[in-house]
Design a protein around this motif. Structure first.
Motif, PDB file in Angstrom:
ATOM      1  N   LEU A  36       0.835  -1.193   0.000  1.00 49.24           N
ATOM      2  CA  LEU A  36       0.000   0.000   0.000  1.00 49.24           C
ATOM      3  C   LEU A  36       0.877   1.254   0.000  1.00 49.24           C
ATOM      4  O   LEU A  36       1.838   1.343   0.746  1.00 49.24           O
ATOM      5  CB  LEU A  36      -0.891  -0.009   1.249  1.00 49.24           C
ATOM      6  N   THR A  37       0.542   2.209  -0.853  1.00 56.72           N
ATOM      7  CA  THR A  37       1.232   3.476  -1.126  1.00 56.72           C
ATOM      8  C   THR A  37       2.483   3.284  -1.980  1.00 56.72           C
ATOM      9  O   THR A  37       3.185   4.251  -2.271  1.00 56.72           O
ATOM     10  CB  THR A  37       1.614   4.279   0.145  1.00 56.72           C
ATOM     11  N   GLY A  38       2.782   2.074  -2.396  1.00 55.73           N
ATOM     12  CA  GLY A  38       3.930   1.830  -3.259  1.00 55.73           C
ATOM     13  C   GLY A  38       3.586   2.024  -4.726  1.00 55.73           C
ATOM     14  O   GLY A  38       2.501   2.468  -5.100  1.00 55.73           O
ATOM     15  N   ASP A  39       4.551   1.674  -5.572  1.00 52.15           N
ATOM     16  CA  ASP A  39       4.337   1.705  -7.015  1.00 52.15           C
ATOM     17  C   ASP A  39       5.331   0.757  -7.671  1.00 52.15           C
ATOM     18  O   ASP A  39       5.960  -0.068  -6.998  1.00 52.15           O
ATOM     19  CB  ASP A  39       4.455   3.132  -7.574  1.00 52.15           C
ATOM     20  N   GLU A  40       5.486   0.876  -8.968  1.00 51.09           N
ATOM     21  CA  GLU A  40       6.331  -0.040  -9.732  1.00 51.09           C
ATOM     22  C   GLU A  40       7.818   0.095  -9.408  1.00 51.09           C
ATOM     23  O   GLU A  40       8.627  -0.738  -9.845  1.00 51.09           O
ATOM     24  CB  GLU A  40       6.105   0.172 -11.231  1.00 51.09           C
ATOM     25  N   ASN A  41       8.183   1.108  -8.635  1.00 48.40           N
ATOM     26  CA  ASN A  41       9.590   1.316  -8.276  1.00 48.40           C
ATOM     27  C   ASN A  41       9.946   0.771  -6.888  1.00 48.40           C
ATOM     28  O   ASN A  41      11.123   0.731  -6.523  1.00 48.40           O
ATOM     29  CB  ASN A  41       9.923   2.812  -8.308  1.00 48.40           C
ATOM     30  N   PRO A  68      -2.330   9.601   3.176  1.00 51.13           N
ATOM     31  CA  PRO A  68      -1.532  10.838   3.116  1.00 51.13           C
ATOM     32  C   PRO A  68      -0.237  10.686   2.326  1.00 51.13           C
ATOM     33  O   PRO A  68       0.265  11.672   1.764  1.00 51.13           O
ATOM     34  CB  PRO A  68      -1.237  11.144   4.590  1.00 51.13           C
ATOM     35  N   ASP A  69       0.316   9.476   2.275  1.00 49.44           N
ATOM     36  CA  ASP A  69       1.569   9.266   1.546  1.00 49.44           C
ATOM     37  C   ASP A  69       1.362   9.092   0.048  1.00 49.44           C
ATOM     38  O   ASP A  69       2.337   8.973  -0.697  1.00 49.44           O
ATOM     39  CB  ASP A  69       2.297   8.028   2.095  1.00 49.44           C
TER      40      ASP A  69
END
Length: 228
Positions: A36-41, A68-69
């Motif tokens: 959660l709040t992450g992405d492909e990086n 919020p992040d």
């Protein structure tokens, strides 16, 4: 967040992916599933020392995280949820997660076909919310997953029905968790271990004095698990 220089950012079938192509003709496929709040990086820190016979795919989750992040989420927050980690655990139901698990499998199959990669079986590593999704995929489609890595995560609610008949019998499973984790309590990991053992998984467990992250010793254990 710095990622390996030999990766590529692409769009495929409405998915945003960061990929690292392999340097061999018959590569192993590894899918990285962020939290959660992450992405492909977010997940590349875990695979810096993985050999180049792995073709690695890191997809971006489809939903904006209501957090919020910022970042992204694999499923939307349910109505009435406060967005806390405990709420996320209570609302992580295998029935609700199944559609995104199936969508991810479909994307992997299409991508593998387009790039002539063998994907009848592949490996997966998931962190936190991504680990919940990785657990769900492994239980829904045990024939598709060879090695599974679960980092700072847990098994979703109502997964017991998928564990009948020991679907993970003999499957290599790596689980890492921090005893000081305040976001996903260590008790969740220990409960997950009991359930995975009942499902037949061959578990390697690494527990350390850290919070919601992977310690250096557990990272080395993860590398050994996937590369030896």
């Amino acid at each position: 967040m710095p990622v390996q220089s030999n990766t590529q950012l692409i769009t495929f079938k409405n998915w945003t992916l960061r990929i690292r192509p392999a340097t061999v003709k018959a590569p192993r496929l590894l899918v990285l599933i962020h939290g959660l709040t992450g992405d492909e990086n977010s997940m590349w820190v875990f695979v810096r020392k993985f050999p180049e016979d792995y073709w690695i795919i890191a997809p971006r989750a489809p939903h904006r995280a209501e957090h919020p992040d910022g970042g992204f989420s694999w499923w939307p927050r349910q109505a009435g949820s406060s967005g806390t980690q405990d709420e996320a655990q209570e609302n992580s139901n295998v029935v609700d997660i199944r559609p995104v698990a199936e969508a991810l499998i479909s994307m992997i199959d299409e991508y593998a076909t387009d790039n002539k990669i063998q994907a009848r079986q592949f490996d997966v590593i998931g962190f936190s919310q991504g680990g919940v999704l990785a657990n769900t995929i492994a239980l829904l489609h045990p024939e598709r997953i060879y090695r599974t890595g679960i980092l700072a995560s847990f098994i979703p609610a109502n997964a017991e029905i998928l564990m009948r008949g020991r679907p993970l019998n003999g499957k290599p499973y790596f689980v890492a968790h921090g005893r000081l984790d305040e976001k996903v309590k260590i008790e969740y990991a220990r409960q997950s271990l009991e359930m995975l053992e009942k499902a037949g998984a061959d578990i390697t467990f690494c527990e350390d004095e850290v919070g919601h992250k992977v310690s250096a010793p557990c990272l080395r254990a993860l590398e050994d698990f996937f590369t030896n």
